[in-house]
Design a protein around this motif. Sequence first.
Motif, PDB file in Angstrom:
ATOM      1  N   ILE A 118       0.850  -1.190   0.000  1.00 17.63           N
ATOM      2  CA  ILE A 118       0.000   0.000   0.000  1.00 17.63           C
ATOM      3  C   ILE A 118       0.882   1.235   0.000  1.00 17.63           C
ATOM      4  N   SER A 119       0.662   2.111  -0.956  1.00 20.49           N
ATOM      5  CA  SER A 119       1.512   3.292  -1.087  1.00 20.49           C
ATOM      6  C   SER A 119       0.673   4.509  -1.426  1.00 20.49           C
ATOM      7  N   GLY A 120       1.156   5.668  -1.014  1.00 21.35           N
ATOM      8  CA  GLY A 120       0.508   6.915  -1.368  1.00 21.35           C
ATOM      9  C   GLY A 120       0.978   7.410  -2.717  1.00 21.35           C
ATOM     10  N   TYR A 121       0.084   8.025  -3.455  1.00 17.18           N
ATOM     11  CA  TYR A 121       0.481   8.599  -4.744  1.00 17.18           C
ATOM     12  C   TYR A 121       0.130  10.093  -4.811  1.00 17.18           C
ATOM     13  N   GLY A 122      -0.135  10.676  -3.657  1.00 18.00           N
ATOM     14  CA  GLY A 122      -0.421  12.108  -3.608  1.00 18.00           C
ATOM     15  C   GLY A 122      -1.308  12.433  -2.437  1.00 18.00           C
ATOM     16  N   LYS A 123      -1.541  13.728  -2.252  1.00 16.66           N
ATOM     17  CA  LYS A 123      -2.442  14.218  -1.219  1.00 16.66           C
ATOM     18  C   LYS A 123      -3.247  15.374  -1.782  1.00 16.66           C
ATOM     19  N   LEU A 124      -4.481  15.459  -1.340  1.00 19.07           N
ATOM     20  CA  LEU A 124      -5.339  16.584  -1.694  1.00 19.07           C
ATOM     21  C   LEU A 124      -5.576  17.429  -0.457  1.00 19.07           C
ATOM     22  N   ASP A 125      -5.530  18.729  -0.625  1.00 15.00           N
ATOM     23  CA  ASP A 125      -5.769  19.649   0.485  1.00 15.00           C
ATOM     24  C   ASP A 125      -6.824  20.643   0.038  1.00 15.00           C
ATOM     25  N   TYR A 126      -8.007  20.512   0.601  1.00 16.73           N
ATOM     26  CA  TYR A 126      -9.117  21.386   0.252  1.00 16.73           C
ATOM     27  C   TYR A 126      -9.562  22.151   1.500  1.00 16.73           C
ATOM     28  N   ASP A 127      -9.199  23.411   1.560  1.00 11.86           N
ATOM     29  CA  ASP A 127      -9.578  24.276   2.687  1.00 11.86           C
ATOM     30  C   ASP A 127      -9.220  23.633   4.023  1.00 11.86           C
ATOM     31  N   GLY A 128      -8.012  23.084   4.076  1.00 13.54           N
ATOM     32  CA  GLY A 128      -7.540  22.487   5.315  1.00 13.54           C
ATOM     33  C   GLY A 128      -7.921  21.038   5.517  1.00 13.54           C
ATOM     34  N   GLU A 129      -8.795  20.515   4.689  1.00  8.64           N
ATOM     35  CA  GLU A 129      -9.117  19.086   4.746  1.00  8.64           C
ATOM     36  C   GLU A 129      -8.110  18.334   3.882  1.00  8.64           C
ATOM     37  N   ARG A 130      -7.407  17.401   4.493  1.00 11.68           N
ATOM     38  CA  ARG A 130      -6.353  16.677   3.778  1.00 11.68           C
ATOM     39  C   ARG A 130      -6.779  15.238   3.535  1.00 11.68           C
ATOM     40  N   PHE A 131      -6.606  14.804   2.296  1.00  7.97           N
ATOM     41  CA  PHE A 131      -7.000  13.462   1.909  1.00  7.97           C
ATOM     42  C   PHE A 131      -5.806  12.742   1.275  1.00  7.97           C
ATOM     43  N   PRO A 132      -5.306  11.676   1.906  1.00  7.66           N
ATOM     44  CA  PRO A 132      -4.256  10.890   1.267  1.00  7.66           C
ATOM     45  C   PRO A 132      -4.836  10.041   0.141  1.00  7.66           C
ATOM     46  N   LEU A 133      -4.099   9.950  -0.946  1.00  6.84           N
ATOM     47  CA  LEU A 133      -4.501   9.134  -2.086  1.00  6.84           C
ATOM     48  C   LEU A 133      -3.678   7.853  -2.052  1.00  6.84           C
TER      49      LEU A 133
END
Length: 309
Positions: A51-66
């Motif tokens: 299992i590996s991360g391929y990026g992160k999203l940051d929307y108005d302080g909400e962070r989502f690992p991909l």
Amino acid sequence: MNQQTPYAIGTPGKPWGAAEIATWRSRQVKRRDFGQDVLRAIDSLRERFDISGYGKLDYDGERFPLLAVRTLDWRDDLPVMLVTGGVHGYETSGVHGALQFLRDHGGDYAGRANVLVVPCVSPWAYERIHRWNPDAIDPNRNFREGSPSGEAAALVNLLAPLHGRVLMHIDLHETTDSDESEFRPALAARDGKPFEPGEIPDGFYLVDDTENPQPAFQQAVIEAVAKVTHIAPADARGEIIGSPQVAPGVIEYALKALGLCAGITGARYTTTTEVYPDSPRATPQQCNDAQVAAVRAAIAYALAAPAMT
């Protein structure tokens, strides 16, 4: 909702600007939890998969690992079978079907194929049960270099090194009643166009690639899914969601030209599933099972097909 009833945001005939997008975004409410539903399920697979991360999203302080889930003993001499889910976050069985496949069958192909699964491409939209990202962008029209969708751009970057090595790519989706009641009217309003009502097909169907049709492959998937849930019939015009039916339960789109997820890799075998969760003839578990049946049939066909010469 029809052409005489304007969408709640915007001015009819005028595309949205920043103010309208901000208003739309302010009305999107978190309704479920990506961490609890998806990240926890992925974490339970760590002993069996890479299992590996391929990026992160940051929307108005909400962070989502991909996160991407891969065969633990990846071999460069084996073909890659790619499964993507949650491109549209509201399409629940796309996400949970991908997770169920990993849990129950992801290890079935050791020594024969590398399996790569991205269960939830759009986590912000998953939590809001929406089609778009917070910028009112549909990722599934933007899978290309320089994409304005962070979700799409991250997946394109993840898959770029595998171009030419992916044998099969199946992208898991749903067609819901809310497509007609909310998402297509919102799209028309966003783009300043009139909304023209359509029909929602009752049942499962597939989207093949106009530029690389694989009818036998599509048929194998349809036959497997028909054992789990019903296949959508064509409407009175011989169409499914406005496209001609080319075989029972199958239509075609130009995947790459339209920027659709299934067109990213140039795989020989590609398809997009469409489950209908609002049917009185289908349960949520049946929808997940249909997605799993489609994935397993797609991989089985690709493994059994003769190599291209």
